[in-house]
Design a protein around this motif. Sequence first.
Motif, mmCIF file in Angstrom:
data_model
loop_
_atom_site.group_PDB
_atom_site.id
_atom_site.type_symbol
_atom_site.label_atom_id
_atom_site.label_comp_id
_atom_site.label_asym_id
_atom_site.label_seq_id
_atom_site.Cartn_x
_atom_site.Cartn_y
_atom_site.Cartn_z
ATOM 1 N N CYS A 14 81.014 67.365 -32.935
ATOM 2 C CA CYS A 14 82.105 66.519 -33.418
ATOM 3 C C CYS A 14 81.754 65.063 -33.147
ATOM 4 O O CYS A 14 81.140 64.743 -32.131
ATOM 5 C CB CYS A 14 83.407 66.838 -32.685
ATOM 6 S SG CYS A 14 84.004 68.516 -32.892
ATOM 7 N N ARG A 15 82.176 64.196 -34.059
ATOM 8 C CA ARG A 15 81.929 62.763 -33.885
ATOM 9 C C ARG A 15 83.143 62.099 -33.251
ATOM 10 O O ARG A 15 84.279 62.472 -33.526
ATOM 11 C CB ARG A 15 81.635 62.120 -35.230
ATOM 12 C CG ARG A 15 80.275 62.543 -35.772
ATOM 13 C CD ARG A 15 80.050 61.935 -37.099
ATOM 14 N NE ARG A 15 80.959 62.608 -38.033
ATOM 15 C CZ ARG A 15 80.834 62.589 -39.328
ATOM 16 N NH1 ARG A 15 79.872 61.927 -39.882
ATOM 17 N NH2 ARG A 15 81.691 63.235 -40.099
ATOM 18 N N HIS A 16 82.874 61.134 -32.395
ATOM 19 C CA HIS A 16 83.932 60.373 -31.738
ATOM 20 C C HIS A 16 84.824 59.743 -32.799
ATOM 21 O O HIS A 16 84.310 59.227 -33.782
ATOM 22 C CB HIS A 16 83.343 59.288 -30.840
ATOM 23 C CG HIS A 16 84.378 58.571 -30.048
ATOM 24 N ND1 HIS A 16 84.935 57.404 -30.497
ATOM 25 C CD2 HIS A 16 84.971 58.881 -28.880
ATOM 26 C CE1 HIS A 16 85.831 57.010 -29.611
ATOM 27 N NE2 HIS A 16 85.879 57.886 -28.631
ATOM 28 N N PRO A 17 86.118 59.825 -32.675
ATOM 29 C CA PRO A 17 86.890 60.240 -31.508
ATOM 30 C C PRO A 17 87.317 61.709 -31.539
ATOM 31 O O PRO A 17 88.137 62.131 -30.731
ATOM 32 C CB PRO A 17 88.113 59.331 -31.573
ATOM 33 C CG PRO A 17 88.368 59.201 -33.052
ATOM 34 C CD PRO A 17 86.980 59.161 -33.673
ATOM 35 N N ASN A 18 86.766 62.504 -32.454
ATOM 36 C CA ASN A 18 87.202 63.897 -32.561
ATOM 37 C C ASN A 18 86.478 64.811 -31.586
ATOM 38 O O ASN A 18 85.343 64.553 -31.211
ATOM 39 C CB ASN A 18 86.973 64.399 -33.987
ATOM 40 C CG ASN A 18 87.710 63.548 -34.994
ATOM 41 O OD1 ASN A 18 87.148 62.594 -35.508
ATOM 42 N ND2 ASN A 18 88.954 63.841 -35.248
ATOM 43 N N TYR A 19 87.156 65.908 -31.209
ATOM 44 C CA TYR A 19 86.556 66.916 -30.336
ATOM 45 C C TYR A 19 87.311 68.221 -30.504
ATOM 46 O O TYR A 19 88.326 68.294 -31.171
ATOM 47 C CB TYR A 19 86.576 66.460 -28.868
ATOM 48 C CG TYR A 19 87.930 66.562 -28.191
ATOM 49 C CD1 TYR A 19 88.256 67.682 -27.427
ATOM 50 C CD2 TYR A 19 88.878 65.562 -28.316
ATOM 51 C CE1 TYR A 19 89.491 67.783 -26.810
ATOM 52 C CE2 TYR A 19 90.112 65.651 -27.697
ATOM 53 C CZ TYR A 19 90.408 66.768 -26.945
ATOM 54 O OH TYR A 19 91.634 66.871 -26.336
ATOM 55 N N GLY A 20 86.788 69.283 -29.889
ATOM 56 C CA GLY A 20 87.496 70.554 -29.831
ATOM 57 C C GLY A 20 87.298 71.447 -31.037
ATOM 58 O O GLY A 20 86.403 71.242 -31.859
ATOM 59 N N GLU A 21 88.162 72.470 -31.142
ATOM 60 C CA GLU A 21 88.083 73.453 -32.218
ATOM 61 C C GLU A 21 88.265 72.766 -33.566
ATOM 62 O O GLU A 21 89.240 72.035 -33.784
ATOM 63 C CB GLU A 21 89.132 74.536 -32.026
ATOM 64 C CG GLU A 21 88.992 75.665 -33.013
ATOM 65 C CD GLU A 21 89.932 76.825 -32.722
ATOM 66 O OE1 GLU A 21 89.975 77.738 -33.551
ATOM 67 O OE2 GLU A 21 90.622 76.817 -31.695
ATOM 68 N N LEU A 22 87.321 72.979 -34.460
ATOM 69 C CA LEU A 22 87.286 72.364 -35.795
ATOM 70 C C LEU A 22 87.315 70.833 -35.742
ATOM 71 O O LEU A 22 87.604 70.175 -36.734
ATOM 72 C CB LEU A 22 88.439 72.872 -36.669
ATOM 73 C CG LEU A 22 88.456 74.358 -36.977
ATOM 74 C CD1 LEU A 22 89.686 74.718 -37.784
ATOM 75 C CD2 LEU A 22 87.189 74.769 -37.724
ATOM 76 N N CYS A 23 87.050 70.275 -34.559
ATOM 77 C CA CYS A 23 87.035 68.811 -34.366
ATOM 78 C C CYS A 23 88.377 68.183 -34.740
ATOM 79 O O CYS A 23 88.440 67.051 -35.198
ATOM 80 C CB CYS A 23 85.896 68.175 -35.163
ATOM 81 S SG CYS A 23 84.263 68.826 -34.776
ATOM 82 N N HIS A 24 89.477 68.913 -34.531
ATOM 83 C CA HIS A 24 90.804 68.433 -34.928
ATOM 84 C C HIS A 24 91.515 67.646 -33.844
ATOM 85 O O HIS A 24 92.546 67.041 -34.115
ATOM 86 C CB HIS A 24 91.692 69.603 -35.354
ATOM 87 C CG HIS A 24 91.401 70.055 -36.744
ATOM 88 N ND1 HIS A 24 92.348 70.612 -37.543
ATOM 89 C CD2 HIS A 24 90.278 70.039 -37.497
ATOM 90 C CE1 HIS A 24 91.825 70.915 -38.719
ATOM 91 N NE2 HIS A 24 90.567 70.580 -38.704
ATOM 92 N N LEU A 25 90.997 67.649 -32.634
ATOM 93 C CA LEU A 25 91.640 66.894 -31.559
ATOM 94 C C LEU A 25 91.022 65.510 -31.475
ATOM 95 O O LEU A 25 89.893 65.291 -31.916
ATOM 96 C CB LEU A 25 91.491 67.646 -30.237
ATOM 97 C CG LEU A 25 92.100 69.051 -30.229
ATOM 98 C CD1 LEU A 25 91.769 69.771 -28.936
ATOM 99 C CD2 LEU A 25 93.602 68.977 -30.447
ATOM 100 N N LYS A 26 91.759 64.556 -30.901
ATOM 101 C CA LYS A 26 91.290 63.172 -30.853
ATOM 102 C C LYS A 26 91.249 62.659 -29.422
ATOM 103 O O LYS A 26 92.248 62.724 -28.706
ATOM 104 C CB LYS A 26 92.219 62.295 -31.688
ATOM 105 C CG LYS A 26 91.791 60.852 -31.740
ATOM 106 C CD LYS A 26 92.715 60.046 -32.618
ATOM 107 C CE LYS A 26 92.293 58.589 -32.615
ATOM 108 N NZ LYS A 26 93.221 57.775 -33.400
#
Length: 72
Positions: free
Chosen positions: A44-56
Amino acid sequence: MEICHRVFFVVGAFIFTTVMTEVELYSNQKCATGFYGPKCELPCRHPNYGELCHLKCECIKQYCNHITGCQD
């Protein structure tokens, strides 16, 4: 900056278009938490993270882990 793709699809006699992020485009494949892409090889690219990169992450890039989010 998130990369987006224009996606076309046909329903009956109608053509629809939408713009999807890379994460959404490849979300049919279940990737490990913190990864995305056609082969789930991209973190995941900043600022995203987590499952499916859906968290910020609400922290600066150097403290944001692509799997778990902000680190102390």
